[in-house]
Design an enzyme around this catalytic site. Structure first.
Site, PDB file in Angstrom:
ATOM      1  N   LYS A  76      28.467  46.977  16.261  1.00 42.80           N
ATOM      2  CA  LYS A  76      28.329  48.340  16.791  1.00 42.80           C
ATOM      3  C   LYS A  76      27.819  49.274  15.688  1.00 42.80           C
ATOM      4  O   LYS A  76      28.255  49.191  14.536  1.00 42.80           O
ATOM      5  CB  LYS A  76      29.693  48.797  17.311  1.00 42.80           C
ATOM      6  CG  LYS A  76      29.691  50.099  18.093  1.00 42.80           C
ATOM      7  CD  LYS A  76      31.112  50.371  18.624  1.00 42.80           C
ATOM      8  CE  LYS A  76      31.177  51.667  19.415  1.00 42.80           C
ATOM      9  NZ  LYS A  76      32.566  51.961  19.864  1.00 42.80           N
ATOM     10  N   SER A 151      32.565  53.504  24.678  1.00 44.40           N
ATOM     11  CA  SER A 151      31.352  53.751  23.949  1.00 44.40           C
ATOM     12  C   SER A 151      30.611  52.488  23.521  1.00 44.40           C
ATOM     13  O   SER A 151      29.402  52.533  23.266  1.00 44.40           O
ATOM     14  CB  SER A 151      31.657  54.597  22.707  1.00 44.40           C
ATOM     15  OG  SER A 151      32.510  53.907  21.816  1.00 44.40           O
ATOM     16  N   SER A 175      37.128  51.942  24.039  1.00 40.73           N
ATOM     17  CA  SER A 175      35.704  51.610  23.885  1.00 40.73           C
ATOM     18  C   SER A 175      35.370  50.155  23.614  1.00 40.73           C
ATOM     19  O   SER A 175      34.193  49.790  23.608  1.00 40.73           O
ATOM     20  CB  SER A 175      35.092  52.460  22.776  1.00 40.73           C
ATOM     21  OG  SER A 175      34.916  53.761  23.252  1.00 40.73           O
TER      22      SER A 175
HETATM   23  N1  GLN Z   1      35.894  57.020  26.237  1.00 39.82           N
HETATM   24  C1  GLN Z   1      36.808  57.532  25.264  1.00 39.82           C
HETATM   25  C2  GLN Z   1      36.241  58.771  24.635  1.00 39.82           C
HETATM   26  O1  GLN Z   1      35.248  59.204  25.069  1.00 39.82           O
HETATM   27  C3  GLN Z   1      37.126  56.475  24.247  1.00 39.82           C
HETATM   28  C4  GLN Z   1      36.089  56.315  23.230  1.00 39.82           C
HETATM   29  C5  GLN Z   1      36.386  55.267  22.210  1.00 39.82           C
HETATM   30  O2  GLN Z   1      37.298  54.449  22.365  1.00 39.82           O
HETATM   31  N2  GLN Z   1      35.651  55.315  21.126  1.00 39.82           N
HETATM   32  O3  GLN Z   1      36.773  59.325  23.719  1.00 39.82           O
END
Ligand code: GLN
Length: 491
Positions: A76, A151, A175
């Protein structure tokens, strides 16, 4: 040799070790696959063909050995890779090449894995659909008109599109797990502090947890065991041995769960989940009971406050962490023509470099931390966090793990949740409590709803990561892994 891109990481490692194939052949097969399909999937922001082939050649020359020697991995883009572009999918870091490797990348290299490149994501890991990437979204290989989750949508899509057998994600609120769920792959969030944050571009430091993504549970466990373990460069890294996650996955694969107590969270029932998600979840529970598991209903009364608490704590920490992107130290600088003050250049740079969701979080976090509001918002959210942790600790008195669907809905069409941020935030309704507590959790495919994958989440006590792998592998042994439609057919 069968199609190398369809093989698991464990099979590839063995085939390379047994000299049935070479690391260079394996890397080439995956790079060719990326060339063939990534214009449609867009899982990668950067492909490091030269670096991958050089790493593979070192494995073939016997210079690097290890449990995953020669196995390709996608990383990532929020993780620092020496000399390889690292942008966190933001314009503000466009062109930045870190001068160092994150600890987990050092460990990946030492284990002989071959890094193929950097995967797409929501900007600074804020989002649940990869639509907030400054470089355009990733398309879900199951249906190219739908989101791959976020994400870490790029990492999950790379697996589902057979561009990589292994990938690295980071999980701050879901994410790793939610992209796993909606792409029919496996994603594990280790115990917070079980994997090093050194070299991660920080979003919310008390929550950020890097972890493994794979197409099956054993591969996830293998990758987990390579990247986990104490790191003195991360002050919150846990100085304890890594639980035997590989052994636990192999035990679970035998399909025996006698004596294991699974807690179903009462408060999650009927919480806006799609009917197809609920029925796949219940069918999986029945399958687990057939393997000997016992189901216990558990009440976690404070889980309903996890989402609001998270959306105060995470943006607060983000507003502080993202202050470092000021046009002076890294990446983009806008308006520096000699006529403007330092503050004006910083302001223009941040205005041009950050996307709308990142700005929304910085504003929210700055507000929640400001004097006069701190106690009402950030302070209150921290108290809720303690209550959620107590709910988990109370649950461990009666069950071994907690289970739920990973996310309330299957992959949604592009654009369907971007107009209302709250609709996007709901994707993490079931994943966020674990982040606030700090324990491990895994998402494993458990069936289809309207032809799209559904994820089953298993949450475990801190440093009992092995438990979730055992249950996940047992579930996989009965429901099997999911095979996405070939992109050739959906093109
Ligand atoms: N979807 C969540 C957010 O927008 C989690 C994001 C993540 O785990 N990096 O913060």
């Amino acid at each position: 040799m069968s199609d190398l891109t369809k093989m698991s990481a464990a099979q590839l490692a063995k085939a390379i070790a047994d000299k049935q194939t070479s690391a260079v052949e394996v890397a080439t097969a995956h790079l060719d696959r990326i060339d063939a399909v990534d214009d449609r999937v867009h899982a990668f922001l950067h492909v490091d063909r030269e670096g991958a082939l050089a790493a593979a050649a070192r494995v073939d020359a016997g210079e690097v050995t290890g449990p995953l020697a020669g196995v390709p991995v996608a990383v990532k883009d929020v993780i620092a890779t020496k000399g390889v572009p690292t942008t966190a999918a933001s314009k503000i870091l466009e062109g930045w090449r870190p001068p160092y490797d994150a600890t987990l990348v050092e460990r990946l290299r030492a284990a002989g894995t071959v890094m193929l490149g950097k995967t797409n994501m929501d900007e600074f890991a804020m989002g649940s659909s990869t639509e907030y990437s400054a470089y355009g979204p990733t398309n879900n290989p199951w249906d190219l008109g739908r989101i791959p989750g976020g994400s870490g949508g790029g990492s999950a899509a790379a697996l589902a599109a057979y561009e990589a057998p292994l990938a690295i994600g980071t999980d701050t609120g879901g994410s790793i797990r939610q992209p796993g769920a909606v792409t029919g792959t496996v994603g594990a969030k280790p115990t917070y502090g079980g994997t090093s944050r050194y070299g991660l571009i920080a979003f919310s430091s008390s929550l950020d947890t890097p972890g493994p993504c794979a197409r099956n549970v054993e591969d996830a466990a293998l990758l987990h065991s390579v990247i986990a373990g104490h790191d003195p460069r991360d002050s919150t890294s846990i100085p304890q041995p890594v639980p035997d996650v590989v052994g636990a996955a192999r035990l679970g694969a035998t399909g025996d769960l006698s004596g294991v107590k699974l807690g179903v969270v009462k408060e999650f029932a009927g919480d806006g989940s799609e009917p197809g998600v609920v029925s796949a979840f219940h069918e999986s529970l029945e399958a687990l009971v057939k393997l000997g598991a016992e189901i216990v209903e558990v009440s976690c009364p404070h889980f309903q406050y996890a989402l609001p608490a998270y959306y105060l704590i995470a943006p607060s920490e983000a507003s502080s962490n993202l202050a470092r992107f000021d046009g002076v130290r890294y990446g983009l600088r806008t308006g520096d023509d000699g006529s403007r003050s330092l503050e004006e250049v910083m302001s223009l740079t941040r205005d041009a470099g950050f996307g709308p969701e990142v700005k929304r979080r910085i504003i929210l976090g700055t507000y929640a931390l400001s004097s006069g509001y701190y106690d009402a918002y950030y302070g209150q959210a921290q108290k809720v966090r303690t209550l959620i942790t107590r709910d988990f600790e109370a649950a461990w008195q009666s069950v071994d793990v907690l289970v739920s669907p990973t996310t309330p809905f299957v992959a949604f069409p592009f654009g369907s949740r971007t107009s209302d941020p709250y609709q996007m935030y709901l994707a993490d309704l079931f994943t966020i409590p674990t982040n606030l507590y700090g324990g491990p959790a895994i998402s494993v495919p458990c069936g289809l709803s309207e032809g799209l994958p559904v994820g089953f989440q298993i949450m475990a006590p801190t440093m009992a990561d092995d438990r979730m792998y055992r249950v996940a592998a047992a579930l996989e042994s009965t429901v099997g892994t999911l095979t996405p439609p070939t992109l050739e057919a959906t093109a």
